[in-house]
Scaffold this motif. Sequence first.
Motif, short mmCIF file in Angstrom:
data_model
loop_
_atom_site.label_atom_id
_atom_site.label_comp_id
_atom_site.label_asym_id
_atom_site.label_seq_id
_atom_site.Cartn_x
_atom_site.Cartn_y
_atom_site.Cartn_z
N PRO A 4 41.38 45.42 49.13
CA PRO A 4 41.78 44.33 48.23
C PRO A 4 42.12 43.08 49.01
O PRO A 4 42.32 43.11 50.23
CB PRO A 4 43.02 44.91 47.53
CG PRO A 4 43.57 45.88 48.54
CD PRO A 4 42.40 46.47 49.24
N VAL A 5 42.20 41.99 48.32
CA VAL A 5 42.63 40.72 48.93
C VAL A 5 44.15 40.77 49.07
O VAL A 5 44.87 41.00 48.10
CB VAL A 5 42.23 39.52 48.06
CG1 VAL A 5 42.70 38.21 48.70
CG2 VAL A 5 40.72 39.51 47.84
N SER A 6 44.63 40.58 50.28
CA SER A 6 46.07 40.61 50.54
C SER A 6 46.65 39.21 50.41
O SER A 6 46.29 38.31 51.17
CB SER A 6 46.33 41.16 51.96
OG SER A 6 47.71 41.06 52.28
N VAL A 7 47.51 39.03 49.42
CA VAL A 7 48.14 37.73 49.17
C VAL A 7 49.63 37.85 49.50
O VAL A 7 50.32 38.72 48.96
CB VAL A 7 47.95 37.31 47.70
CG1 VAL A 7 48.63 35.96 47.45
CG2 VAL A 7 46.47 37.25 47.35
N GLN A 45 52.96 29.96 36.94
CA GLN A 45 51.70 29.48 36.38
C GLN A 45 50.46 29.99 37.12
O GLN A 45 49.36 29.98 36.55
CB GLN A 45 51.69 27.95 36.37
CG GLN A 45 52.77 27.35 35.49
CD GLN A 45 52.71 25.84 35.43
OE1 GLN A 45 51.81 25.20 35.96
NE2 GLN A 45 53.69 25.23 34.77
N GLN A 46 50.61 30.41 38.38
CA GLN A 46 49.46 30.84 39.15
C GLN A 46 49.55 32.29 39.62
O GLN A 46 48.69 33.12 39.32
CB GLN A 46 49.27 29.93 40.38
CG GLN A 46 48.90 28.49 40.07
CD GLN A 46 47.45 28.34 39.65
OE1 GLN A 46 46.63 29.24 39.82
NE2 GLN A 46 47.12 27.19 39.08
N LEU A 47 50.62 32.60 40.34
CA LEU A 47 50.69 33.89 41.02
C LEU A 47 50.78 35.07 40.06
O LEU A 47 49.98 36.01 40.14
CB LEU A 47 51.88 33.90 41.98
CG LEU A 47 51.98 35.13 42.88
CD1 LEU A 47 50.80 35.18 43.85
CD2 LEU A 47 53.29 35.15 43.66
N PHE A 48 51.75 35.05 39.17
CA PHE A 48 51.94 36.21 38.30
C PHE A 48 50.77 36.41 37.33
O PHE A 48 50.29 37.54 37.18
CB PHE A 48 53.25 36.12 37.54
CG PHE A 48 53.53 37.34 36.69
CD1 PHE A 48 53.93 38.53 37.28
CD2 PHE A 48 53.36 37.30 35.32
CE1 PHE A 48 54.16 39.67 36.52
CE2 PHE A 48 53.58 38.42 34.55
CZ PHE A 48 53.99 39.61 35.15
N MET A 57 46.10 39.98 36.08
CA MET A 57 44.69 40.19 35.77
C MET A 57 43.92 40.88 36.89
O MET A 57 42.97 41.64 36.62
CB MET A 57 44.03 38.85 35.46
CG MET A 57 44.49 38.20 34.18
SD MET A 57 43.91 39.09 32.72
CE MET A 57 42.15 38.76 32.81
N LEU A 58 44.31 40.65 38.15
CA LEU A 58 43.49 41.08 39.28
C LEU A 58 44.19 42.05 40.22
O LEU A 58 43.77 42.22 41.36
CB LEU A 58 43.03 39.85 40.08
CG LEU A 58 42.18 38.83 39.33
CD1 LEU A 58 41.82 37.67 40.26
CD2 LEU A 58 40.91 39.46 38.77
N GLN A 59 45.23 42.74 39.76
CA GLN A 59 45.97 43.59 40.68
C GLN A 59 45.16 44.76 41.20
O GLN A 59 45.53 45.39 42.19
CB GLN A 59 47.26 44.10 40.04
CG GLN A 59 47.08 44.85 38.74
CD GLN A 59 48.42 45.20 38.11
OE1 GLN A 59 49.15 46.04 38.63
NE2 GLN A 59 48.75 44.54 37.01
N ASP A 60 44.01 45.06 40.57
CA ASP A 60 43.13 46.10 41.10
C ASP A 60 42.40 45.65 42.35
O ASP A 60 41.92 46.48 43.13
CB ASP A 60 42.10 46.52 40.05
CG ASP A 60 42.73 47.32 38.92
OD1 ASP A 60 43.75 47.98 39.17
OD2 ASP A 60 42.21 47.28 37.80
N ILE A 61 42.28 44.34 42.58
CA ILE A 61 41.55 43.85 43.75
C ILE A 61 42.44 42.99 44.66
O ILE A 61 41.93 42.35 45.57
CB ILE A 61 40.28 43.06 43.37
CG1 ILE A 61 40.65 41.77 42.62
CG2 ILE A 61 39.33 43.93 42.54
CD1 ILE A 61 39.48 40.80 42.48
#
Length: 257
Positions: A66-69, A86-89, A94-98
């Motif tokens: 996955p992409v590590s943020v 507005q951005q992170l959560f 939506m994308l916590q699988d990746i």
Amino acid sequence: MKLSGLLAAFLILCAGGRVLGISHPKPACHYPPSQWCRSLEIAIECQVQKQCMEVNAARPNQAVPPVSVTLYYESLCPACRIFISQQLFPTWTMLQDIMTLTLVPYGNAKEFPSANSPFTCQHGEPECRGNIIEACIIHLTGHSAAHIVYCMESAADVLNAARPCLQLYAPSVSWSSVDSCVKGDLGYQLMHANAVMTRALNPAHTHVPWVTFNGEYTEENEDKAMSSLFRLVCQLYKGVKPPACTGAPVRLERSFC
């Protein structure tokens, strides 16, 4: 999630609330929706095992990393609060699988190990308290931490929101355990670890929010993250893009209430 035929048959019986033709009342579900698919046991208790299996079937290939943020931030920074809300959560939802998410509450604070007050913060003592509360919550609540931090940072009063946000998203974690962490050695150790991580940034951070992707910082990626983190995470993911990124429809078995 792979199930044997026998176990699958058992789940079908349980989902209908009947075992061997005997009706049973629906059991109470003691987990928030964000945790329903974390394990088979939780899915059974909350009677959503069928839905969880459908969701898992649509997930991307887990062999692709996955992409590590990682977000370096401070609890009362207005720009940090806007970015988280507005951005992170929304992106993580939506994308916590990746993507994986690491939160480091410290930001522009300073550490003075020999002083009576070991940390000073850009927005004063309330921010230092907010930082340490969130550090303790992140440590104690695991997967629920992102929901709680979002809940706090999007509230009118970050500090006063901590306790109700914890009760909402991690009811099994007592506020007393958070309070003990904040006031004890564990809270200091967590903040010291965040200080070390922040000071180790290369290049050194000059502001917050400061976001790294797969451990690296570039001004270009930060600019993209501030305007559309969702799009950037989709671009950085090396595997087959999930439907959320491509807009492609996923046909699941339809069900209605």
